[in-house]
Design a protein around this motif. Structure first.
Motif, PDB file in Angstrom:
ATOM      1  N   TYR A 160       0.750  -1.165  -0.061  1.00  0.00           N
ATOM      2  CA  TYR A 160       0.079   0.017  -0.004  1.00  0.00           C
ATOM      3  C   TYR A 160       0.970   1.175   0.013  1.00  0.00           C
ATOM      4  CZ  TYR A 160      -3.442  -3.467   1.644  1.00  0.00           C
ATOM      5  OH  TYR A 160      -4.118  -4.566   1.849  1.00  0.00           O
ATOM      6  N   PHE A 167      -6.884   0.435  -1.251  1.00  0.00           N
ATOM      7  CA  PHE A 167      -7.950  -0.103  -0.151  1.00  0.00           C
ATOM      8  C   PHE A 167      -9.284  -0.413  -1.108  1.00  0.00           C
ATOM      9  CE2 PHE A 167      -6.030   3.457   2.536  1.00  0.00           C
ATOM     10  CZ  PHE A 167      -4.878   2.642   2.769  1.00  0.00           C
ATOM     11  N   ASP A 251      -7.351  -5.031   3.134  1.00  0.00           N
ATOM     12  CA  ASP A 251      -7.782  -4.512   1.871  1.00  0.00           C
ATOM     13  C   ASP A 251      -9.168  -3.686   2.403  1.00  0.00           C
ATOM     14  OD1 ASP A 251      -5.775  -5.013   0.002  1.00  0.00           O
ATOM     15  OD2 ASP A 251      -7.074  -6.377  -1.007  1.00  0.00           O
ATOM     16  N   THR A 273      -3.859   5.143   7.691  1.00  0.00           N
ATOM     17  CA  THR A 273      -4.799   5.799   7.038  1.00  0.00           C
ATOM     18  C   THR A 273      -5.106   7.147   7.690  1.00  0.00           C
ATOM     19  OG1 THR A 273      -6.546   4.918   8.537  1.00  0.00           O
ATOM     20  CG2 THR A 273      -6.145   3.601   6.536  1.00  0.00           C
TER      21      THR A 273
END
Length: 354
Positions: A160, A167, A251, A273
């Protein structure tokens, strides 16, 4: 370099980018060996064929271990194992035997948020960790007293952070829930499950329930848990609830808008995030990583408070937003350009000259 990976769990996200970086250099010889995960009453077995299917889906060539397979004949410089506990692997592949063949290596699968003390002291006394030449960890804030522990960053999130993996994108607001469901926490599980289900239905949300394979088994073994089992069955049949399983569970977790969790490395991973985390656990002997993560989390103690906090966040009331900014990069050695896999590859190259 001649490298052997021994894989006995299905979470390929901890080797995917490393395998790609190593195999991209034609002078490297990479062998991936898949074997059964030995099961126990507290942790289920996983057959090699199930793990092999995950690797095949990722495009990682592999062979399945059999009793007459001779790893020593491969003459590896390094032997990576996906799990640092001998109780989950065939005795012929135990750490004492592997460390006599090549340099034994492990990459941590999740950042520890608590000290290895009390009930967790057994982790510190794990003989594998003494036999390993290198244990790659997520943070320089962890295990400073262990000279063979090398902080490199969060390999689990490498795809990522550096390789463009996305995601899951949901069509409406989503909450990820990582419950603790063992021991006394089973009672809290029911309280929070009902509250989450209520707020999800009321606000037309998605609930991503990160479900351990032993979840139903554990609840069924405890007296008075019929309510919890019935509620879980109701949730399983509701279109708002998704039971998140399998190797690519991150994910869905990282794609959620809010994480609700008891003490878990998933809390640290969600900091990537910079979205809100609600902590539902009790007291814990936090280490430096745990303290930093917890300082950026909302803490609640009952189901009603959980509902109110979720609805407040949905309204945009997020006073801890600034606390979360930069926490992940500070804790986990974030680098603007160099992936964790590349860092590990370079350390391995340097190690051959030792």
């Amino acid at each position: 370099m001649n490298i052997v990976f021994i894989i006995n769990d299905p979470y390929a996200n901890n080797i995917e980018t490393l395998y790609a970086e190593l195999s991209a250099e034609p002078e490297n010889i990479i062998t991936v060996v898949v074997c059964d995960r030995v099961g126990h009453s507290f942790s289920p077995a996983v057959p090699a064929l199930e793990i092999a299917a995950v690797l095949a889906d990722k495009g990682i060539p592999h062979i399945i271990y059999c009793a007459d397979f001779d790893i020593e004949a491969l003459k590896p410089d390094y032997i990576f194992t996906s799990n640092p506990y001998d109780i989950y692997i065939d005795d012929k592949l135990s750490s004492d035997k592997l460390s006599a063949i090549g340099r034994l290596i492990h990459v941590s699968y999740g950042a520890a948020l608590i000290h290895w003390s009390g009930d967790y002291r057994v982790l510190a006394e794990n003989p594998y960790l003494e036999r390993a030449s290198m244990v790659f960890t997520e943070s320089a804030q962890l295990y400073r007293d262990r000279i063979n522990f090398i902080p490199v960053g969060y390999l689990k999130l490498d795809s990522y952070a550096y390789y463009g993996r996305q995601f899951t994108r949901f069509d409406r607001k989503a909450i990820a829930w990582k419950p603790r469901w063992t021991g006394a926490d089973r009672v809290n599980f029911i309280s929070y499950a009902q509250s989450l289900f209520d707020v999800v239905k009321k606000n037309n949300l998605i609930l991503n329930l990160i479900a351990h394979p032993l979840l139903f088994v554990s609840l069924s073994q405890e007296e008075g848990m019929e309510e919890g089992i019935n509620l879980l069955n109701l949730m399983k049949n509701d279109e708002c609830v998704r039971f998140v399983l399998g190797a690519d569970f991150l994910d869905d977790v990282l794609g959620s808008d809010i994480l609700v969790s008891d003490i878990s490395s998933t809390m640290a991973e969600f900091m990537f995030t910079e979205k809100p985390v609600i902590f539902t656990g009790g007291m814990a002997d936090l280490n430096k990583v745990g303290e930093a993560v917890m300082s950026a989390c909302y803490k609640i103690s009952d189901g009603d408070a959980l509902k109110k906090k979720i609805e407040s966040l949905l309204e945009g009331k997020d006073p801890l937003m600034s606390n979360r900014r930069g926490v992940y990069n500070w804790l986990f050695d974030g680098h603007e350009k160099v992936s964790v896999a590349t860092r590990i590859k370079n350390i391995l190259k340097d190690g051959l000259g030792d």
